[in-house]
Design a protein around this motif. Structure first.
Motif, mmCIF file in Angstrom:
data_model
loop_
_atom_site.group_PDB
_atom_site.id
_atom_site.type_symbol
_atom_site.label_atom_id
_atom_site.label_comp_id
_atom_site.label_asym_id
_atom_site.label_seq_id
_atom_site.Cartn_x
_atom_site.Cartn_y
_atom_site.Cartn_z
ATOM 1 N N GLN A 1 -11.031 -21.433 -30.510
ATOM 2 C CA GLN A 1 -10.529 -20.355 -31.360
ATOM 3 C C GLN A 1 -9.358 -20.885 -32.185
ATOM 4 N N VAL A 2 -9.389 -20.620 -33.491
ATOM 5 C CA VAL A 2 -8.333 -21.069 -34.398
ATOM 6 C C VAL A 2 -7.674 -19.842 -35.004
ATOM 7 N N CYS A 3 -6.353 -19.816 -34.973
ATOM 8 C CA CYS A 3 -5.590 -18.705 -35.531
ATOM 9 C C CYS A 3 -4.546 -19.279 -36.466
ATOM 10 N N ASN B 1 -1.269 -18.613 -38.848
ATOM 11 C CA ASN B 1 -0.164 -17.672 -39.043
ATOM 12 C C ASN B 1 0.804 -18.248 -40.063
ATOM 13 N N ASN B 2 1.355 -17.402 -40.888
ATOM 14 C CA ASN B 2 2.439 -17.788 -41.778
ATOM 15 C C ASN B 2 3.725 -17.195 -41.219
ATOM 16 N N LEU B 3 4.414 -17.965 -40.364
ATOM 17 C CA LEU B 3 5.633 -17.452 -39.750
ATOM 18 C C LEU B 3 6.814 -17.529 -40.722
ATOM 19 N N ASN B 4 6.905 -18.594 -41.489
ATOM 20 C CA ASN B 4 7.935 -18.727 -42.515
ATOM 21 C C ASN B 4 7.252 -18.927 -43.851
ATOM 22 N N LYS B 5 7.952 -18.662 -44.929
ATOM 23 C CA LYS B 5 7.363 -18.887 -46.235
ATOM 24 C C LYS B 5 7.295 -20.374 -46.555
ATOM 25 N N LYS B 6 8.193 -21.165 -45.947
ATOM 26 C CA LYS B 6 8.237 -22.590 -46.259
ATOM 27 C C LYS B 6 7.184 -23.379 -45.477
ATOM 28 N N ARG B 7 6.888 -22.957 -44.249
ATOM 29 C CA ARG B 7 5.994 -23.747 -43.407
ATOM 30 C C ARG B 7 4.779 -22.927 -43.011
ATOM 31 N N ASN B 8 3.640 -23.596 -42.971
ATOM 32 C CA ASN B 8 2.390 -22.957 -42.566
ATOM 33 C C ASN B 8 2.046 -23.457 -41.178
ATOM 34 N N TYR B 9 1.936 -22.573 -40.200
ATOM 35 C CA TYR B 9 1.627 -22.940 -38.829
ATOM 36 C C TYR B 9 0.160 -22.633 -38.549
ATOM 37 N N THR B 10 -0.509 -23.546 -37.915
ATOM 38 C CA THR B 10 -1.869 -23.315 -37.460
ATOM 39 C C THR B 10 -1.902 -23.543 -35.965
ATOM 40 N N ILE B 11 -2.315 -22.552 -35.238
ATOM 41 C CA ILE B 11 -2.398 -22.678 -33.785
ATOM 42 C C ILE B 11 -3.847 -22.788 -33.396
ATOM 43 N N ILE B 12 -4.168 -23.872 -32.689
ATOM 44 C CA ILE B 12 -5.548 -24.116 -32.262
ATOM 45 C C ILE B 12 -5.640 -23.855 -30.789
ATOM 46 N N LEU C 1 -1.478 -35.642 -45.428
ATOM 47 C CA LEU C 1 -1.150 -36.116 -44.094
ATOM 48 C C LEU C 1 -0.554 -37.514 -44.202
ATOM 49 N N PHE C 2 0.613 -37.742 -43.675
ATOM 50 C CA PHE C 2 1.369 -38.999 -43.771
ATOM 51 C C PHE C 2 1.625 -39.398 -45.221
ATOM 52 N N GLY C 3 1.644 -38.455 -46.132
ATOM 53 C CA GLY C 3 1.908 -38.737 -47.530
ATOM 54 C C GLY C 3 0.717 -39.278 -48.293
ATOM 55 N N LEU C 4 -0.468 -39.288 -47.684
ATOM 56 C CA LEU C 4 -1.659 -39.789 -48.356
ATOM 57 C C LEU C 4 -2.248 -38.701 -49.242
ATOM 58 N N LYS C 5 -2.930 -39.115 -50.305
ATOM 59 C CA LYS C 5 -3.448 -38.140 -51.270
ATOM 60 C C LYS C 5 -4.843 -37.637 -50.927
ATOM 61 N N ARG C 6 -5.488 -38.241 -49.960
ATOM 62 C CA ARG C 6 -6.839 -37.805 -49.607
ATOM 63 C C ARG C 6 -6.782 -36.555 -48.726
ATOM 64 N N ILE C 7 -7.919 -35.879 -48.639
ATOM 65 C CA ILE C 7 -8.049 -34.691 -47.792
ATOM 66 C C ILE C 7 -8.770 -35.116 -46.512
ATOM 67 N N ASP C 8 -8.118 -34.931 -45.392
ATOM 68 C CA ASP C 8 -8.712 -35.255 -44.100
ATOM 69 C C ASP C 8 -9.313 -33.987 -43.520
ATOM 70 N N SER C 9 -10.587 -34.045 -43.154
ATOM 71 C CA SER C 9 -11.244 -32.877 -42.572
ATOM 72 C C SER C 9 -11.671 -33.209 -41.150
ATOM 73 N N PHE C 10 -11.448 -32.251 -40.264
ATOM 74 C CA PHE C 10 -11.747 -32.409 -38.849
ATOM 75 C C PHE C 10 -12.683 -31.290 -38.416
ATOM 76 N N PHE C 11 -13.733 -31.651 -37.678
ATOM 77 C CA PHE C 11 -14.690 -30.673 -37.170
ATOM 78 C C PHE C 11 -14.113 -30.015 -35.924
ATOM 79 N N ILE C 12 -14.172 -28.702 -35.873
ATOM 80 C CA ILE C 12 -13.700 -27.923 -34.728
ATOM 81 C C ILE C 12 -14.931 -27.325 -34.039
ATOM 82 N N PRO C 13 -15.132 -27.562 -32.744
ATOM 83 C CA PRO C 13 -16.281 -26.968 -32.050
ATOM 84 C C PRO C 13 -16.237 -25.450 -32.088
ATOM 85 N N SER C 14 -17.392 -24.836 -31.958
ATOM 86 C CA SER C 14 -17.476 -23.377 -32.077
ATOM 87 C C SER C 14 -16.820 -22.657 -30.900
ATOM 88 N N SER C 15 -16.626 -23.339 -29.772
ATOM 89 C CA SER C 15 -16.000 -22.698 -28.619
ATOM 90 C C SER C 15 -14.484 -22.636 -28.732
#
Length: 143
Positions: free
Chosen positions: A128-130, A132-143, A112-126
């Motif tokens: 829904q996360v889906c 999708n791999n719409l293109n081979k080059k880009r990974n889309y995550t729809i929250i 994220l922003f070219g940083l080497k660390r892994i940023d983790s974010f908590f998502i509440p259980s209510s």
């Protein structure tokens, strides 16, 4: 300056000391309005209308009345129909990778922003996360 909100039959509204409580199919919401110049009146008759009124007639008072009206209207929609937000994670320069770990309800973003660390974010259980791999080059995550 005044504004009128028509309340649906399936939504119950209660006003107590400048605090508005709305109750509907999807739950309950409450909001306290501390503005001294605004009166909120609920007429529980055939029309089920809520009146937001200010006795001063200038720009700021009409803006406050409209803001309070739209907040109450959004509360009514929230308890009757609900809200849906679709977020799309994309990148432009630094290629990020996104992983959703379902067991822990966390979203991990690498580079994220070219940083080497892994940023983790908590998502509440209510939420829904889906993913999708719409293109081979880009990974889309729809929250």
């Amino acid at each position: 300056v005044q504004s009128i909100i028509n309340v649906p039959k399936d939504v119950k509204i209660r006003i107590k000391e400048k605090t508005i409580y709305t109750k509907g199919i999807n739950g309950e919401l409450s909001k306290k309005f501390n503005n001294k110049n605004v009166n909120i009146i609920y007429k529980k008759n055939d029309s089920n209308s809520l009146i937001v009124r200010c006795y001063y007639n200038n720009k700021s008072s009409s803006a406050i009345v409209r803001t309070i009206t739209s907040i109450i209207y959004n509360m009514i929609i929230g308890v009757s129909k609900g809200f849906t937000y679709l977020l799309k994670i994309v990148y432009s320069h630094f290629p990020i990778s996104v992983k959703y770990i379902q067991n822990e309800n966390t979203l991990e973003i690498t580079n994220l922003f070219g940083l080497k660390r892994i940023d983790s974010f908590f998502i509440p259980s209510s939420v829904q996360v889906c993913t999708n791999n719409l293109n081979k080059k880009r990974n889309y995550t729809i929250i």
